[in-house]
Design a protein around this motif. Sequence first.
Motif, PDB file in Angstrom:
ATOM      1  N   GLN A 238       0.985  -1.293   0.244  1.00  0.00           N
ATOM      2  CA  GLN A 238      -0.030  -0.027  -0.010  1.00  0.00           C
ATOM      3  C   GLN A 238       0.919   1.160   0.095  1.00  0.00           C
ATOM      4  O   GLN A 238       0.609   2.284  -0.737  1.00  0.00           O
ATOM      5  CB  GLN A 238      -0.944  -0.220   1.349  1.00  0.00           C
ATOM      6  N   TRP A 239       1.883   1.351   0.748  1.00  0.00           N
ATOM      7  CA  TRP A 239       2.968   2.512   0.825  1.00  0.00           C
ATOM      8  C   TRP A 239       3.428   2.566  -0.615  1.00  0.00           C
ATOM      9  O   TRP A 239       3.554   3.569  -1.070  1.00  0.00           O
ATOM     10  CB  TRP A 239       3.874   2.256   1.826  1.00  0.00           C
ATOM     11  N   LYS A 240       3.843   1.524  -1.323  1.00  0.00           N
ATOM     12  CA  LYS A 240       4.459   1.634  -2.370  1.00  0.00           C
ATOM     13  C   LYS A 240       3.607   2.187  -3.707  1.00  0.00           C
ATOM     14  O   LYS A 240       3.908   3.031  -4.359  1.00  0.00           O
ATOM     15  CB  LYS A 240       4.813   0.140  -3.013  1.00  0.00           C
ATOM     16  N   GLN A 241       2.313   2.027  -3.401  1.00  0.00           N
ATOM     17  CA  GLN A 241       1.186   2.385  -4.178  1.00  0.00           C
ATOM     18  C   GLN A 241       1.127   3.908  -4.150  1.00  0.00           C
ATOM     19  O   GLN A 241       0.819   4.654  -5.264  1.00  0.00           O
ATOM     20  CB  GLN A 241      -0.175   1.683  -4.228  1.00  0.00           C
ATOM     21  N   MET A 242       1.139   4.200  -2.932  1.00  0.00           N
ATOM     22  CA  MET A 242       0.909   5.663  -2.435  1.00  0.00           C
ATOM     23  C   MET A 242       2.034   6.670  -3.078  1.00  0.00           C
ATOM     24  O   MET A 242       1.736   7.603  -3.507  1.00  0.00           O
ATOM     25  CB  MET A 242       0.662   5.759  -0.951  1.00  0.00           C
ATOM     26  N   ILE A 243       3.170   6.048  -3.008  1.00  0.00           N
ATOM     27  CA  ILE A 243       4.271   6.771  -3.543  1.00  0.00           C
ATOM     28  C   ILE A 243       4.207   6.954  -5.086  1.00  0.00           C
ATOM     29  O   ILE A 243       4.235   7.914  -5.481  1.00  0.00           O
ATOM     30  CB  ILE A 243       5.629   5.892  -3.151  1.00  0.00           C
ATOM     31  N   ARG A 244       3.682   5.733  -5.737  1.00  0.00           N
ATOM     32  CA  ARG A 244       3.478   5.908  -6.951  1.00  0.00           C
ATOM     33  C   ARG A 244       2.273   6.808  -7.573  1.00  0.00           C
ATOM     34  O   ARG A 244       2.429   7.547  -8.593  1.00  0.00           O
ATOM     35  CB  ARG A 244       3.180   4.309  -7.683  1.00  0.00           C
ATOM     36  N   ASN A 245       1.311   7.055  -6.636  1.00  0.00           N
ATOM     37  CA  ASN A 245       0.517   7.923  -6.935  1.00  0.00           C
ATOM     38  C   ASN A 245       0.695   9.448  -6.368  1.00  0.00           C
ATOM     39  O   ASN A 245       0.019  10.221  -6.626  1.00  0.00           O
ATOM     40  CB  ASN A 245      -0.982   7.315  -6.034  1.00  0.00           C
ATOM     41  N   ARG A 246       1.965   9.429  -6.065  1.00  0.00           N
ATOM     42  CA  ARG A 246       2.456  10.771  -5.519  1.00  0.00           C
ATOM     43  C   ARG A 246       1.390  11.547  -4.459  1.00  0.00           C
ATOM     44  O   ARG A 246       1.124  12.666  -4.735  1.00  0.00           O
ATOM     45  CB  ARG A 246       2.689  11.726  -6.619  1.00  0.00           C
ATOM     46  N   PHE A 247       1.052  10.630  -3.475  1.00  0.00           N
ATOM     47  CA  PHE A 247      -0.068  11.264  -2.827  1.00  0.00           C
ATOM     48  C   PHE A 247       0.450  12.506  -1.579  1.00  0.00           C
ATOM     49  O   PHE A 247      -0.686  13.228  -1.521  1.00  0.00           O
ATOM     50  CB  PHE A 247      -0.399  10.238  -1.637  1.00  0.00           C
ATOM     51  N   TRP A 248       1.521  12.820  -1.711  1.00  0.00           N
ATOM     52  CA  TRP A 248       1.875  14.043  -1.081  1.00  0.00           C
ATOM     53  C   TRP A 248       2.459  15.012  -2.223  1.00  0.00           C
ATOM     54  O   TRP A 248       3.454  14.673  -3.230  1.00  0.00           O
ATOM     55  CB  TRP A 248       3.059  14.084  -0.078  1.00  0.00           C
ATOM     56  N   SER A 249       2.158  16.258  -2.414  1.00  0.00           N
ATOM     57  CA  SER A 249       2.566  16.981  -3.678  1.00  0.00           C
ATOM     58  C   SER A 249       4.086  17.350  -3.586  1.00  0.00           C
ATOM     59  O   SER A 249       4.590  17.891  -4.778  1.00  0.00           O
ATOM     60  CB  SER A 249       1.795  18.315  -3.338  1.00  0.00           C
ATOM     61  N   ASN A 250       4.575  17.048  -2.609  1.00  0.00           N
ATOM     62  CA  ASN A 250       6.216  17.234  -2.690  1.00  0.00           C
ATOM     63  C   ASN A 250       6.734  16.368  -3.723  1.00  0.00           C
ATOM     64  O   ASN A 250       7.837  16.545  -4.395  1.00  0.00           O
ATOM     65  CB  ASN A 250       6.775  16.514  -1.412  1.00  0.00           C
ATOM     66  N   PHE A 251       6.162  15.160  -4.027  1.00  0.00           N
ATOM     67  CA  PHE A 251       6.691  14.116  -4.846  1.00  0.00           C
ATOM     68  C   PHE A 251       6.108  14.454  -6.355  1.00  0.00           C
ATOM     69  O   PHE A 251       6.561  13.600  -7.272  1.00  0.00           O
ATOM     70  CB  PHE A 251       6.129  12.782  -4.739  1.00  0.00           C
ATOM     71  N   GLY A 252       5.436  15.527  -6.751  1.00  0.00           N
ATOM     72  CA  GLY A 252       4.949  15.758  -7.912  1.00  0.00           C
ATOM     73  C   GLY A 252       6.093  15.896  -9.042  1.00  0.00           C
ATOM     74  O   GLY A 252       5.695  15.774 -10.229  1.00  0.00           O
ATOM     75  N   CYS A 253       7.201  16.250  -8.738  1.00  0.00           N
ATOM     76  CA  CYS A 253       8.063  16.323  -9.526  1.00  0.00           C
ATOM     77  C   CYS A 253       9.048  15.181 -10.154  1.00  0.00           C
ATOM     78  O   CYS A 253       9.755  15.047 -10.817  1.00  0.00           O
ATOM     79  CB  CYS A 253       9.321  17.463  -9.303  1.00  0.00           C
ATOM     80  N   LEU A 254       8.721  14.065  -9.150  1.00  0.00           N
ATOM     81  CA  LEU A 254       9.282  12.855  -9.583  1.00  0.00           C
ATOM     82  C   LEU A 254       8.792  12.350 -10.579  1.00  0.00           C
ATOM     83  O   LEU A 254       7.487  11.989 -10.586  1.00  0.00           O
ATOM     84  CB  LEU A 254       9.375  11.963  -8.412  1.00  0.00           C
ATOM     85  N   SER A 255       9.644  11.461 -11.642  1.00  0.00           N
ATOM     86  CA  SER A 255       8.928  10.594 -12.674  1.00  0.00           C
ATOM     87  C   SER A 255       8.750   9.297 -12.381  1.00  0.00           C
ATOM     88  O   SER A 255       9.052   8.886 -11.169  1.00  0.00           O
ATOM     89  CB  SER A 255      10.001  11.001 -13.978  1.00  0.00           C
ATOM     90  N   ASP A 256       7.888   8.718 -12.958  1.00  0.00           N
ATOM     91  CA  ASP A 256       7.628   7.389 -12.937  1.00  0.00           C
ATOM     92  C   ASP A 256       8.941   6.441 -12.840  1.00  0.00           C
ATOM     93  O   ASP A 256       9.106   5.703 -12.071  1.00  0.00           O
ATOM     94  CB  ASP A 256       6.715   6.851 -14.135  1.00  0.00           C
ATOM     95  N   GLN A 257       9.858   6.977 -13.861  1.00  0.00           N
ATOM     96  CA  GLN A 257      11.205   6.310 -13.695  1.00  0.00           C
ATOM     97  C   GLN A 257      11.961   6.348 -12.481  1.00  0.00           C
ATOM     98  O   GLN A 257      12.459   5.479 -11.789  1.00  0.00           O
ATOM     99  CB  GLN A 257      12.094   6.621 -14.823  1.00  0.00           C
ATOM    100  N   GLN A 258      12.018   7.532 -11.805  1.00  0.00           N
ATOM    101  CA  GLN A 258      12.785   7.990 -10.562  1.00  0.00           C
ATOM    102  C   GLN A 258      12.033   7.221  -9.649  1.00  0.00           C
ATOM    103  O   GLN A 258      12.622   6.536  -8.673  1.00  0.00           O
ATOM    104  CB  GLN A 258      12.644   9.349 -10.393  1.00  0.00           C
ATOM    105  N   ILE A 259      10.676   7.492  -9.468  1.00  0.00           N
ATOM    106  CA  ILE A 259       9.946   6.456  -8.410  1.00  0.00           C
ATOM    107  C   ILE A 259      10.181   5.112  -8.447  1.00  0.00           C
ATOM    108  O   ILE A 259      10.502   4.370  -7.461  1.00  0.00           O
ATOM    109  CB  ILE A 259       8.543   6.834  -8.461  1.00  0.00           C
ATOM    110  N   GLU A 260      10.045   4.291  -9.614  1.00  0.00           N
ATOM    111  CA  GLU A 260      10.445   2.986  -9.602  1.00  0.00           C
ATOM    112  C   GLU A 260      11.886   2.631  -9.284  1.00  0.00           C
ATOM    113  O   GLU A 260      12.110   1.562  -8.531  1.00  0.00           O
ATOM    114  CB  GLU A 260       9.944   2.311 -11.013  1.00  0.00           C
ATOM    115  N   ALA A 261      12.716   3.426  -9.846  1.00  0.00           N
ATOM    116  CA  ALA A 261      14.092   3.191  -9.355  1.00  0.00           C
ATOM    117  C   ALA A 261      14.439   3.399  -7.797  1.00  0.00           C
ATOM    118  O   ALA A 261      15.358   2.679  -7.130  1.00  0.00           O
ATOM    119  CB  ALA A 261      15.318   4.115 -10.092  1.00  0.00           C
ATOM    120  N   GLY A 262      13.612   4.216  -7.360  1.00  0.00           N
ATOM    121  CA  GLY A 262      13.836   4.655  -5.845  1.00  0.00           C
ATOM    122  C   GLY A 262      13.249   3.507  -4.934  1.00  0.00           C
ATOM    123  O   GLY A 262      13.842   3.004  -4.164  1.00  0.00           O
ATOM    124  N   LEU A 263      12.148   2.952  -5.477  1.00  0.00           N
ATOM    125  CA  LEU A 263      11.425   1.812  -4.999  1.00  0.00           C
ATOM    126  C   LEU A 263      12.300   0.529  -4.778  1.00  0.00           C
ATOM    127  O   LEU A 263      12.478  -0.249  -3.807  1.00  0.00           O
ATOM    128  CB  LEU A 263      10.233   1.447  -5.407  1.00  0.00           C
TER     129      LEU A 263
END
Length: 296
Positions: A238-263
């Motif tokens: 659930q946490w991973k999916q929330m990160i992918r959904n950028r549930f906090w606006s702070n993460f709006g500038c992260l690309s899908d590729q950056q998020i997957e690499a980060g996870l």
Amino acid sequence: MSHGEAQQVEEGKDAIAEHYNRHDENSTYDSAWFYSDPAYQAFLADTIRQQFAAANGEEDKDHLQARDVILDIGCGNGTFTRLLADRCGTLGPAYGFDPFLSPESGGNFVALPNMGAIEFARDIGAVARAAAASAPDRAPPVFSKVLLKEVVHHINEDFAEFCQRTAEYFHTSEQRCALLVATRLADPKSYPFFEAARETWRSGQMDAQVYADQMAANGLKNVRQFIKGFRVEMPLQQWKQMIRNRFWSNFGCLSDQQIEAGLEEMGEFKEFQKEGDPTTIVFYDNFVFITGQLGA
């Protein structure tokens, strides 16, 4: 305001709009843990109620006065504002506005016309007069508790002016009010973030002391800070999916590729795993509640 400054403001509004639109399209706000867990929502509402009461030296440190009027600036879809009004026990409705709030009122909540925080501060009297049509007695409401929850980082450049103008209004009108800023710590070490997420967080999350200093320097009295955390326990997926959904606006500038690499970088999130259960993570969501007095 220069052309460049105006362009920056519009770009900031566009980024926030994209954040809200993404959640609206995916219906992720209400389903995200932070917006749906009853215990977490109660923790926030009760702590805000207590800090509001303490800010103006109420005799009952755990409750507001029945006559208090709450205004929630940047209230999202209004769900939390309704809960806060219920738990505060005020007689009249709570008011709220958000640049992307649909104009729906009812029960203990009144949605004000869409605006930004600085637009509100520049003409509080006009906002109150416009709200009179929805007030129980058809009189302009006297806002006595003003809340900025999880939105102050969106107005970093305007926050000093916001404080100055609200202080001037309440001093001139001889009304008493408490302002409460609820934000998070600038250091994200307690959260299960990957490095790019931590960097993004730090770039947009100012230290709470900066906000407190600006409040004190621009007309607010008895400024104080209170830190309180909530122990979060949730399924790792659930946490991973929330990160992918950028549930906090702070993460709006992260690309899908950056998020997957980060996870992938975080692996199994071992540092945050619940003991004996690798499918569940545990961490603390730490809030800073900054209060100050306005007016008489």
